[in-house]
Enzyme design. Structure first.
Site, PDB file in Angstrom:
ATOM      1  N   GLU A 112     -54.612   3.723  27.665  1.00  0.00           N
ATOM      2  CA  GLU A 112     -53.322   4.713  28.051  1.00  0.00           C
ATOM      3  C   GLU A 112     -53.972   5.610  29.212  1.00  0.00           C
ATOM      4  OE1 GLU A 112     -53.265   8.813  25.773  1.00  0.00           O
ATOM      5  OE2 GLU A 112     -53.674   7.471  24.261  1.00  0.00           O
TER       6      GLU A 112
ATOM      7  N   LYS B 119     -51.196   8.742  15.044  1.00  0.00           N
ATOM      8  CA  LYS B 119     -52.339   9.198  15.979  1.00  0.00           C
ATOM      9  C   LYS B 119     -53.031  10.502  15.104  1.00  0.00           C
ATOM     10  CE  LYS B 119     -53.370  11.682  20.205  1.00  0.00           C
ATOM     11  NZ  LYS B 119     -53.183  12.052  21.653  1.00  0.00           N
TER      12      LYS B 119
END
Length: 211
Positions: free
Chosen positions: A40, A128
């Site tokens: 990412e 997450k």
């Protein structure tokens, strides 16, 4: 391959956040060359959307590419338009809601049990756990007891010597920024990045069978 299945296989999500767009792109290239191909680009980095666009254009399907630190609906839309395939947020925010609305795989940030469950029922692809370093691998094991079917990805201060412990505790994968990238996305030594990438690769199993 579907994102969650890929994370179960690879066990590692690289997080690029840099002050120099060229160095951020080069860091992505080094990671891909070393087999770390799920990554990412944080939107808090310099010209992050342009970096995402360049990675998508020049590396193509060599990488599975997401946008991180997505907070708003506009950021979610911008990341998608730039070429991101998935979104990562630090919390259950507008960016998370928009990513889920768009049908994009979305990793939603949480820390407490209530936040984990809220993200999961909202449609998060995985949760997450951030910042993971606050409680360490034992906290992941603790969360697995009430939430055995919620995929968890610890992020934030995960060192190479801890990566295996997080997986043993029940994490799908670990998300790693500074301990892996170092200063490479700010103009630092790409050779040092390559060595860190190899250390992380050696520390993690590969090809795990899905549960």
């Amino acid at each position: 391959m579907e994102l969650l299945s890929l994370l179960w296989k690879k066990h590692l999500l690289a997080i690029i956040r840099g002050v120099d767009p060229e160095s951020s792109f080069r860091a992505a290239c080094v990671l891909a060359e070393e087999g770390i191909d799920v990554m990412e680009v944080s939107l808090t980095g310099a010209d992050a959307l342009k970096v995402i666009g360049r990675i998508r254009t020049e590396l193509g399907d060599q990488v599975t590419l997401g946008a991180g630190t997505v907070l708003t609906r506009a950021e979610a839309d911008g990341a998608r338009d730039a070429g991101a395939e998935f979104l990562v947020t630090p919390a259950m925010c507008e960016g998370a809601t928009r990513g889920i609305e768009l049908g994009m795989p979305t990793l939603v940030g949480a820390l407490t049990p209530t936040e984990v469950w809220t993200a999961s029922v909202a449609g998060a692809t995985a949760v997450k756990i951030f910042p993971a370093s606050v409680h360490g691998p034992s906290y992941i094991a603790g969360l697995r007891e009430p939430f055995p079917r919620v995929p968890l990805i610890p992020v934030g201060g995960v060192r190479v010597d801890q990566a295996g412990a997080y997986l043993d505790a029940g994490a799908v994968a670990v998300g790693v920024g500074s301990p892996l990238i170092g200063d490479a996305a700010d103009g630092g030594d790409p050779v040092a990045l390559r060595e860190r990438a190899r250390r992380f690769r050696r520390a993690l199993p590969h090809g795990e069978v899905l549960p």
